[in-house]
Design a protein around this motif. Structure first.
Motif, PDB file in Angstrom:
ATOM      1  N   THR A  24     -54.135  31.302  33.729  1.00 47.12           N
ATOM      2  CA  THR A  24     -52.937  30.521  33.600  1.00 47.12           C
ATOM      3  C   THR A  24     -51.435  31.189  33.838  1.00 47.12           C
ATOM      4  N   GLU A  25     -50.520  30.882  34.227  1.00 49.88           N
ATOM      5  CA  GLU A  25     -49.362  31.536  34.479  1.00 49.88           C
ATOM      6  C   GLU A  25     -48.323  31.129  33.870  1.00 49.88           C
ATOM      7  N   ARG A  26     -47.461  31.819  33.325  1.00 54.34           N
ATOM      8  CA  ARG A  26     -46.151  31.557  32.729  1.00 54.34           C
ATOM      9  C   ARG A  26     -45.073  32.352  33.355  1.00 54.34           C
ATOM     10  N   LYS A  27     -43.848  32.028  33.464  1.00 55.57           N
ATOM     11  CA  LYS A  27     -42.675  32.407  34.046  1.00 55.57           C
ATOM     12  C   LYS A  27     -41.496  32.533  33.020  1.00 55.57           C
ATOM     13  N   VAL A  28     -40.841  33.624  33.159  1.00 52.92           N
ATOM     14  CA  VAL A  28     -39.384  33.626  32.515  1.00 52.92           C
ATOM     15  C   VAL A  28     -38.295  33.308  33.839  1.00 52.92           C
ATOM     16  N   VAL A  29     -37.435  32.243  33.391  1.00 55.31           N
ATOM     17  CA  VAL A  29     -36.713  31.636  34.418  1.00 55.31           C
ATOM     18  C   VAL A  29     -35.229  31.726  34.064  1.00 55.31           C
ATOM     19  N   THR A  30     -34.171  31.828  35.052  1.00 61.05           N
ATOM     20  CA  THR A  30     -32.749  31.725  34.744  1.00 61.05           C
ATOM     21  C   THR A  30     -32.101  31.309  35.666  1.00 61.05           C
ATOM     22  N   GLU A  31     -30.893  30.706  35.412  1.00 56.58           N
ATOM     23  CA  GLU A  31     -30.324  29.750  36.461  1.00 56.58           C
ATOM     24  C   GLU A  31     -29.347  30.826  37.272  1.00 56.58           C
ATOM     25  N   LEU A  32     -29.240  30.677  38.402  1.00 57.85           N
ATOM     26  CA  LEU A  32     -28.313  31.286  39.320  1.00 57.85           C
ATOM     27  C   LEU A  32     -27.114  30.282  39.611  1.00 57.85           C
ATOM     28  N   THR A  33     -25.859  30.654  38.910  1.00 64.83           N
ATOM     29  CA  THR A  33     -24.808  29.632  39.211  1.00 64.83           C
ATOM     30  C   THR A  33     -23.570  30.395  39.141  1.00 64.83           C
ATOM     31  N   GLY A  34     -22.569  29.905  39.651  1.00 62.69           N
ATOM     32  CA  GLY A  34     -21.066  30.336  39.623  1.00 62.69           C
ATOM     33  C   GLY A  34     -20.696  31.316  40.520  1.00 62.69           C
ATOM     34  N   ALA A  35     -19.581  32.178  40.056  1.00 61.27           N
ATOM     35  CA  ALA A  35     -19.090  33.215  41.108  1.00 61.27           C
ATOM     36  C   ALA A  35     -19.834  34.248  41.025  1.00 61.27           C
ATOM     37  N   ASP A  36     -20.870  34.700  39.784  1.00 60.64           N
ATOM     38  CA  ASP A  36     -21.513  35.814  39.827  1.00 60.64           C
ATOM     39  C   ASP A  36     -22.931  35.543  40.251  1.00 60.64           C
ATOM     40  N   ALA A  37     -23.246  34.311  40.863  1.00 59.49           N
ATOM     41  CA  ALA A  37     -24.748  34.369  41.419  1.00 59.49           C
ATOM     42  C   ALA A  37     -25.083  35.239  42.294  1.00 59.49           C
ATOM     43  N   ASP A  38     -24.443  35.607  43.137  1.00 66.22           N
ATOM     44  CA  ASP A  38     -24.724  36.687  44.106  1.00 66.22           C
ATOM     45  C   ASP A  38     -25.219  37.946  43.337  1.00 66.22           C
ATOM     46  N   ALA A  39     -24.096  38.526  42.633  1.00 66.83           N
ATOM     47  CA  ALA A  39     -24.477  39.808  41.948  1.00 66.83           C
ATOM     48  C   ALA A  39     -25.750  39.622  41.023  1.00 66.83           C
ATOM     49  N   LEU A  40     -25.998  38.725  40.028  1.00 63.84           N
ATOM     50  CA  LEU A  40     -27.025  38.455  39.307  1.00 63.84           C
ATOM     51  C   LEU A  40     -28.183  38.531  40.100  1.00 63.84           C
ATOM     52  N   HIS A  41     -28.268  37.670  41.219  1.00 65.34           N
ATOM     53  CA  HIS A  41     -29.645  37.513  41.948  1.00 65.34           C
ATOM     54  C   HIS A  41     -29.947  39.084  42.577  1.00 65.34           C
ATOM     55  N   ASN A  42     -28.900  39.702  42.880  1.00 62.28           N
ATOM     56  CA  ASN A  42     -29.307  41.310  43.565  1.00 62.28           C
ATOM     57  C   ASN A  42     -29.803  41.984  42.342  1.00 62.28           C
ATOM     58  N   ARG A  43     -29.317  41.950  40.943  1.00 64.71           N
ATOM     59  CA  ARG A  43     -29.497  42.938  40.187  1.00 64.71           C
ATOM     60  C   ARG A  43     -31.164  42.208  39.721  1.00 64.71           C
ATOM     61  N   LEU A  44     -31.398  40.962  39.671  1.00 67.01           N
ATOM     62  CA  LEU A  44     -32.645  40.524  39.184  1.00 67.01           C
ATOM     63  C   LEU A  44     -33.572  41.020  40.201  1.00 67.01           C
ATOM     64  N   SER A  45     -33.374  40.805  41.597  1.00 65.21           N
ATOM     65  CA  SER A  45     -34.248  41.126  42.786  1.00 65.21           C
ATOM     66  C   SER A  45     -34.573  42.522  42.340  1.00 65.21           C
ATOM     67  N   ARG A  46     -33.700  43.457  42.139  1.00 67.23           N
ATOM     68  CA  ARG A  46     -34.165  44.978  42.015  1.00 67.23           C
ATOM     69  C   ARG A  46     -34.980  45.033  40.899  1.00 67.23           C
ATOM     70  N   GLY A  47     -35.074  44.138  39.714  1.00 63.73           N
ATOM     71  CA  GLY A  47     -35.795  44.067  38.784  1.00 63.73           C
ATOM     72  C   GLY A  47     -37.303  43.224  38.757  1.00 63.73           C
TER      73      GLY A  47
END
Length: 262
Positions: A26-49
């Motif tokens: 079975t699989e489980r995921k941790v998820v978070t929303e990418l929204t707002g002006a910081d979506a790009d920066a957050l996506h970059n940080r999370l992708s590196r993680g």
């Protein structure tokens, strides 16, 4: 996760579901929303993680007792084509790639359906409607392309939904004409992404998760040199590490959150 001057970022765990890669798990995921002006920066940080994107959601596996899904990325400037890669490029000499805005078309969807029915007929995506496909392509809060691959007759034979990151390109999802198996269009699209990152002066191509136990996902280790995320650190995948029966643990559910500062 909180950063001074920013609103808190909330992470949620999904309910257990059957694993699409390893039978009987079975699989489980941790998820978070990418929204707002910081979506790009957050996506970059999370992708590196080690996170991936789907629509406006970033996710990572947090499966109890399993560590089979390992984030993997190609080191573009050190990548050298193998004899097989050169043969694939030669076999697709007439292919042209076009970076298109993330807009779904009927032509793309027809090819997507053919691919799903031939390759993943039992999977959830095989039943996607055009509206589902359009959401997959168009629901993006960041810079995204739909790279179309066309043959000499201008027929669409492949496509790759691709995110632009600060340090590379991320292959979100690719599909191609299932009757052109001998042309290895999936491999050709990855080779194109490597070429494109070099042109853009970017160091990495993010390929998502390497799953050694899954024939559908094990191929990603063939694009050497590649790095995998182990214990929160990107580490070059060596032959000995690739052959290990029990790879070192990598607490992905902790490392990305800790690394998401400025």
């Amino acid at each position: 996760m909180t950063v001074p001057g920013r609103p808190p970022q909330f992470f949620y765990a999904t309910a257990p579901l059957p694993c699409p890669y390893v039978a009987g798990r079975t699989e489980r995921k941790v998820v978070t929303e990418l929204t707002g002006a910081d979506a790009d920066a957050l996506h970059n940080r999370l992708s590196r993680g080690g996170f991936r994107r789907s629509h406006n959601i970033a996710y990572a596996p947090v499966c109890a007792g399993c560590r089979s899904c390992i984030p993997i990325r190609i080191v573009s400037d050190r990548f050298r084509q193998s004899r097989t890669h050169r043969r694939i490029i030669a076999a697709n000499a007439g292919l042209r790639a076009y970076e298109m805005p993330p807009r779904a078309t009927a032509e793309q969807f027809k090819l997507f359906q053919r691919y799903q029915q031939a390759r993943h007929g039992e999977g959830d995506m095989a039943g996607m409607s055009f509206y589902d496909y359009r959401a997959m392509v168009e629901d993006t809060p960041i810079e995204t392309w739909l790279v179309e691959f066309r043959d000499g007759a201008d027929e669409l034979v492949g496509a790759c939904l691709t995110d632009r990151l600060a340090d590379g390109l991320s292959a979100v999802y690719s599909f191609f004409a299932p009757d052109l198996t001998r042309q290895s269009l999936g491999t050709r699209s990855i080779l194109w992404l490597v070429e494109r990152t070099r042109e853009l002066g970017l160091p990495y191509v993010y390929l998502g998760y390497w799953v050694p136990e899954s024939p559908k996902m094990a191929y990603k280790a063939r694009f050497r040199p590649v790095e995998i995320l182990l214990g929160g650190t990107w580490t070059e995948l060596t032959d000995s590490l690739a052959a290990a029966d029990d790879p070192p643990s990598w607490p992905l559910h902790l490392a990305p959150v800790q690394q998401c500062g400025p």
